[in-house]
Design a protein around this motif. Sequence first.
Motif, PDB file in Angstrom:
ATOM      1  N   ARG A   1      24.340  21.635   2.791  1.00  0.00           N
ATOM      2  CA  ARG A   1      22.980  21.110   3.782  1.00  0.00           C
ATOM      3  C   ARG A   1      23.826  21.021   4.851  1.00  0.00           C
ATOM      4  NH1 ARG A   1      17.795  19.571   1.608  1.00  0.00           N
ATOM      5  NH2 ARG A   1      17.622  19.059   3.578  1.00  0.00           N
TER       6      ARG A   1
ATOM      7  N   ARG B   1      29.048  26.260  -0.161  1.00  0.00           N
ATOM      8  CA  ARG B   1      27.292  25.800   1.056  1.00  0.00           C
ATOM      9  C   ARG B   1      27.671  24.694   0.760  1.00  0.00           C
ATOM     10  NH1 ARG B   1      23.472  29.582  -0.103  1.00  0.00           N
ATOM     11  NH2 ARG B   1      24.796  31.232  -0.272  1.00  0.00           N
TER      12      ARG B   1
ATOM     13  N   GLU C   1      17.730  28.581   4.940  1.00  0.00           N
ATOM     14  CA  GLU C   1      16.411  28.228   5.031  1.00  0.00           C
ATOM     15  C   GLU C   1      17.117  27.312   3.671  1.00  0.00           C
ATOM     16  OE1 GLU C   1      12.916  29.504   4.789  1.00  0.00           O
ATOM     17  OE2 GLU C   1      13.047  30.535   6.425  1.00  0.00           O
ATOM     18  N   CYS C   2      17.096  26.201   3.492  1.00  0.00           N
ATOM     19  CA  CYS C   2      16.790  25.054   2.424  1.00  0.00           C
ATOM     20  C   CYS C   2      16.695  25.654   0.796  1.00  0.00           C
ATOM     21  CB  CYS C   2      17.153  23.930   2.027  1.00  0.00           C
ATOM     22  SG  CYS C   2      18.318  22.605   0.883  1.00  0.00           S
TER      23      CYS C   2
ATOM     24  N   ASP D   1      14.230  22.258   0.656  1.00  0.00           N
ATOM     25  CA  ASP D   1      13.477  21.928   1.424  1.00  0.00           C
ATOM     26  C   ASP D   1      13.603  22.912   2.486  1.00  0.00           C
ATOM     27  OD1 ASP D   1      13.485  20.277   3.136  1.00  0.00           O
ATOM     28  OD2 ASP D   1      15.067  18.622   3.628  1.00  0.00           O
TER      29      ASP D   1
ATOM     30  N   GLY E   1      15.431  21.941   5.774  1.00  0.00           N
ATOM     31  CA  GLY E   1      16.253  21.746   6.326  1.00  0.00           C
ATOM     32  C   GLY E   1      17.192  22.976   6.098  1.00  0.00           C
TER      33      GLY E   1
ATOM     34  N   ARG F   1      24.222  30.167   8.484  1.00  0.00           N
ATOM     35  CA  ARG F   1      22.824  29.689   8.038  1.00  0.00           C
ATOM     36  C   ARG F   1      21.804  29.665   7.365  1.00  0.00           C
ATOM     37  NH1 ARG F   1      22.515  25.387  13.481  1.00  0.00           N
ATOM     38  NH2 ARG F   1      23.695  26.354  14.503  1.00  0.00           N
TER      39      ARG F   1
ATOM     40  N   MET G   1      20.870  25.303   4.975  1.00  0.00           N
ATOM     41  CA  MET G   1      22.298  25.302   4.457  1.00  0.00           C
ATOM     42  C   MET G   1      23.490  25.831   5.555  1.00  0.00           C
ATOM     43  SD  MET G   1      21.924  24.009   1.540  1.00  0.00           S
ATOM     44  CE  MET G   1      23.162  24.370   0.335  1.00  0.00           C
TER      45      MET G   1
END
Length: 163
Positions: free
Chosen positions: A59, A57, A91-92, A95, A98, A89, A100
């Motif tokens: 960002r 993974r 969520e970060c 953040d 952002g 994908r 991932m």
Amino acid sequence: MEATRWLDEREDRAWRGYRRMRRLLDLELARELTQDAGLSEPDYDVLSDLSETPQGRLRLSELADRMLWSRSRLSHHLTRMQQRGLVTREECPDDARGAMVVLTPAGRDAIATAAPGHVTAVRQHFLDLLTTAEVEALGAFTHRVVDHLAQNRAPRPRRGPEA
């Protein structure tokens, strides 16, 4: 104002040869990658970059920087890869704005299948044509140029949330 330092015959031959070689090599490697593994060069770049990280993974913004693509362009490409089940994908975690990009099992299988043929093609059409000294010289001068360009590259401005 400085006068233009035009290329002499030797420099012109080297420059034009490099440009022609790069185009032909890129075309041949892309053709073989598509034919043998059903992947485009950008697909391969995404999958190989993700497969080289511990958790598979990255960002989205970091992957875009590695590929020298805008986040928007990469996001569109990732959508097509998601539809094929190669990446997903998330969520970060640190953040909320952002994203991932995560390698799926199908993506891991795709890169594992494609990599041996791709490496063979890189050797056949490029590295095996060079002497050991030429490979050393190539490594030295490509890194010198990359370092120079990286120093002079302006950072991309951040705009809005990542896709």
